[in-house]
Motif scaffolding. Structure first.
Motif, PDB file in Angstrom:
ATOM      1  N   PRO A  40      79.562  70.165  29.466  1.00  0.00           N
ATOM      2  CA  PRO A  40      79.950  69.606  28.159  1.00  0.00           C
ATOM      3  C   PRO A  40      79.059  68.419  27.803  1.00  0.00           C
ATOM      4  O   PRO A  40      78.466  67.781  28.677  1.00  0.00           O
ATOM      5  N   ALA A  41      78.973  68.119  26.514  1.00  0.00           N
ATOM      6  CA  ALA A  41      78.069  67.076  26.027  1.00  0.00           C
ATOM      7  C   ALA A  41      78.276  65.737  26.725  1.00  0.00           C
ATOM      8  O   ALA A  41      77.308  65.060  27.077  1.00  0.00           O
ATOM      9  N   ASP A  42      79.525  65.345  26.972  1.00  0.00           N
ATOM     10  CA  ASP A  42      79.746  64.037  27.596  1.00  0.00           C
ATOM     11  C   ASP A  42      79.194  63.993  29.018  1.00  0.00           C
ATOM     12  O   ASP A  42      78.689  62.971  29.459  1.00  0.00           O
ATOM     13  N   HIS A  43      79.225  65.110  29.735  1.00  0.00           N
ATOM     14  CA  HIS A  43      78.648  65.138  31.082  1.00  0.00           C
ATOM     15  C   HIS A  43      77.122  65.190  31.041  1.00  0.00           C
ATOM     16  O   HIS A  43      76.461  64.615  31.903  1.00  0.00           O
ATOM     17  N   LEU A  44      76.565  65.874  30.036  1.00  0.00           N
ATOM     18  CA  LEU A  44      75.109  65.880  29.900  1.00  0.00           C
ATOM     19  C   LEU A  44      74.600  64.468  29.638  1.00  0.00           C
ATOM     20  O   LEU A  44      73.575  64.057  30.172  1.00  0.00           O
ATOM     21  N   LEU A  45      75.324  63.710  28.816  1.00  0.00           N
ATOM     22  CA  LEU A  45      74.914  62.336  28.533  1.00  0.00           C
ATOM     23  C   LEU A  45      75.138  61.428  29.733  1.00  0.00           C
ATOM     24  O   LEU A  45      74.344  60.538  30.004  1.00  0.00           O
ATOM     25  N   GLN A  46      76.224  61.649  30.453  1.00  0.00           N
ATOM     26  CA  GLN A  46      76.502  60.847  31.647  1.00  0.00           C
ATOM     27  C   GLN A  46      75.395  61.042  32.676  1.00  0.00           C
ATOM     28  O   GLN A  46      74.996  60.103  33.353  1.00  0.00           O
ATOM     29  N   ASP A  47      74.905  62.256  32.797  1.00  0.00           N
ATOM     30  CA  ASP A  47      73.843  62.585  33.752  1.00  0.00           C
ATOM     31  C   ASP A  47      72.531  62.822  33.019  1.00  0.00           C
ATOM     32  O   ASP A  47      71.799  63.761  33.315  1.00  0.00           O
ATOM     33  N   TRP A  48      72.221  61.968  32.054  1.00  0.00           N
ATOM     34  CA  TRP A  48      71.069  62.209  31.196  1.00  0.00           C
ATOM     35  C   TRP A  48      69.769  62.331  31.979  1.00  0.00           C
ATOM     36  O   TRP A  48      68.885  63.095  31.598  1.00  0.00           O
ATOM     37  N   GLU A  49      69.636  61.608  33.068  1.00  0.00           N
ATOM     38  CA  GLU A  49      68.400  61.676  33.844  1.00  0.00           C
ATOM     39  C   GLU A  49      68.165  63.096  34.365  1.00  0.00           C
ATOM     40  O   GLU A  49      67.054  63.612  34.306  1.00  0.00           O
ATOM     41  N   GLU A  50      69.232  63.719  34.885  1.00  0.00           N
ATOM     42  CA  GLU A  50      69.121  65.087  35.386  1.00  0.00           C
ATOM     43  C   GLU A  50      68.961  66.079  34.239  1.00  0.00           C
ATOM     44  O   GLU A  50      68.260  67.076  34.379  1.00  0.00           O
ATOM     45  N   SER A  51      69.599  65.803  33.108  1.00  0.00           N
ATOM     46  CA  SER A  51      69.465  66.685  31.941  1.00  0.00           C
ATOM     47  C   SER A  51      68.015  66.718  31.471  1.00  0.00           C
ATOM     48  O   SER A  51      67.467  67.792  31.195  1.00  0.00           O
ATOM     49  N   VAL A  52      67.395  65.559  31.389  1.00  0.00           N
ATOM     50  CA  VAL A  52      65.996  65.481  30.961  1.00  0.00           C
ATOM     51  C   VAL A  52      65.090  66.119  32.017  1.00  0.00           C
ATOM     52  O   VAL A  52      64.154  66.851  31.673  1.00  0.00           O
ATOM     53  N   ALA A  53      65.371  65.881  33.279  1.00  0.00           N
ATOM     54  CA  ALA A  53      64.564  66.494  34.341  1.00  0.00           C
ATOM     55  C   ALA A  53      64.669  68.020  34.294  1.00  0.00           C
ATOM     56  O   ALA A  53      63.656  68.717  34.430  1.00  0.00           O
ATOM     57  N   ALA A  54      65.875  68.538  34.086  1.00  0.00           N
ATOM     58  CA  ALA A  54      66.057  69.989  33.990  1.00  0.00           C
ATOM     59  C   ALA A  54      65.271  70.533  32.802  1.00  0.00           C
ATOM     60  O   ALA A  54      64.598  71.576  32.913  1.00  0.00           O
ATOM     61  N   ALA A  55      65.329  69.849  31.678  1.00  0.00           N
ATOM     62  CA  ALA A  55      64.576  70.286  30.500  1.00  0.00           C
ATOM     63  C   ALA A  55      63.069  70.277  30.780  1.00  0.00           C
ATOM     64  O   ALA A  55      62.343  71.184  30.360  1.00  0.00           O
ATOM     65  N   ALA A  56      62.598  69.263  31.509  1.00  0.00           N
ATOM     66  CA  ALA A  56      61.173  69.183  31.833  1.00  0.00           C
ATOM     67  C   ALA A  56      60.745  70.328  32.756  1.00  0.00           C
ATOM     68  O   ALA A  56      59.653  70.883  32.596  1.00  0.00           O
ATOM     69  N   VAL A  57      61.590  70.683  33.713  1.00  0.00           N
ATOM     70  CA  VAL A  57      61.277  71.804  34.611  1.00  0.00           C
ATOM     71  C   VAL A  57      61.133  73.093  33.795  1.00  0.00           C
ATOM     72  O   VAL A  57      60.219  73.889  34.015  1.00  0.00           O
ATOM     73  N   ILE A  58      62.026  73.279  32.834  1.00  0.00           N
ATOM     74  CA  ILE A  58      61.984  74.484  31.995  1.00  0.00           C
ATOM     75  C   ILE A  58      60.771  74.436  31.060  1.00  0.00           C
ATOM     76  O   ILE A  58      60.069  75.435  30.885  1.00  0.00           O
ATOM     77  N   ALA A  59      60.488  73.267  30.482  1.00  0.00           N
ATOM     78  CA  ALA A  59      59.360  73.124  29.561  1.00  0.00           C
ATOM     79  C   ALA A  59      58.019  73.363  30.250  1.00  0.00           C
ATOM     80  O   ALA A  59      57.059  73.785  29.607  1.00  0.00           O
ATOM     81  N   GLU A  60      57.946  73.099  31.557  1.00  0.00           N
ATOM     82  CA  GLU A  60      56.699  73.352  32.294  1.00  0.00           C
ATOM     83  C   GLU A  60      56.256  74.803  32.166  1.00  0.00           C
ATOM     84  O   GLU A  60      55.066  75.089  32.218  1.00  0.00           O
ATOM     85  N   GLN A  61      57.208  75.709  31.993  1.00  0.00           N
ATOM     86  CA  GLN A  61      56.872  77.124  31.945  1.00  0.00           C
ATOM     87  C   GLN A  61      56.563  77.623  30.540  1.00  0.00           C
ATOM     88  O   GLN A  61      56.198  78.776  30.362  1.00  0.00           O
ATOM     89  N   CYS A  62      56.698  76.763  29.532  1.00  0.00           N
ATOM     90  CA  CYS A  62      56.348  77.143  28.164  1.00  0.00           C
ATOM     91  C   CYS A  62      54.829  77.103  27.999  1.00  0.00           C
ATOM     92  O   CYS A  62      54.159  76.318  28.680  1.00  0.00           O
ATOM     93  N   PRO A  63      54.292  77.925  27.096  1.00  0.00           N
ATOM     94  CA  PRO A  63      52.860  77.797  26.809  1.00  0.00           C
ATOM     95  C   PRO A  63      52.557  76.366  26.375  1.00  0.00           C
ATOM     96  O   PRO A  63      53.254  75.800  25.527  1.00  0.00           O
TER      97      PRO A  63
END
Length: 162
Positions: A40-63
């Motif tokens: 849920p959004a409140d947990h994503l914000l609470q763990d924003w560091e991990e949320s951003v890291a997860a997004a970066a891991v996924i973005a690495e695979q984009c062209p």
């Protein structure tokens, strides 16, 4: 030490998250990333560091995605196998929540670091959405500030969260 820079892995929690991922079997990483981004959004914000890291891991695979290489590359690092495309819009949505959070934006001591952090989030978001095969996003699922970031008065004086 907390946070030492505006990059997606420039803090202890994101570094720990990357280390945790690197120790998993590569095929199990998708499950962990999906769980992280399905909170849920409140947990994503609470763990924003991990949320951003997860997004970066996924973005690495984009062209055109940037490869993030922290100085402490885990000794048993194995690359993540190709991830499903449906993770890209989830990661982009998590970045929108983090980017638009006034509490997080106001938590930086140095306004230039905050602006660089937000610029980095915007670049990750652009990478994820530019190369997403998902349908157009709904209104309100975009980054809420124009590319020229303007610091608010509160952000100039507020201390960093840690």
């Amino acid at each position: 030490m907390g946070c030492w820079g505006p990059g997606p892995f420039d803090n202890d929690l994101a570094g720990d998250f990357q280390l945790f991922l690197s120790e998993m079997e590569p095929t199990e990483r998708e499950v962990r990333l999906r769980l992280m981004l399905s909170r849920p959004a409140d947990h994503l914000l609470q763990d924003w560091e991990e949320s951003v890291a997860a997004a970066a891991v996924i973005a690495e695979q984009c062209p055109g995605g940037e490869r993030f290489s922290p100085p402490w590359r885990p000794p048993r690092y194995r690359p993540t196998p190709p991830l499903p495309l449906d993770l890209r819009p989830r990661a982009a949505a998590a970045l929108v929540l983090v980017y638009n959070s006034e509490a997080l934006a106001c938590g930086w001591l140095n306004p230039r670091d905050r602006d660089k952090w937000r610029t980095n989030l915007a670049q990750l978001h652009e990478t994820l959405t530019e190369h997403s095969d998902a349908p157009q996003q709904q209104p309100g699922t975009h980054l809420g500030v124009s590319p020229q970031l303007t610091p608010s008065a509160a952000s100039v004086t507020s201390p960093r969260r840690r």
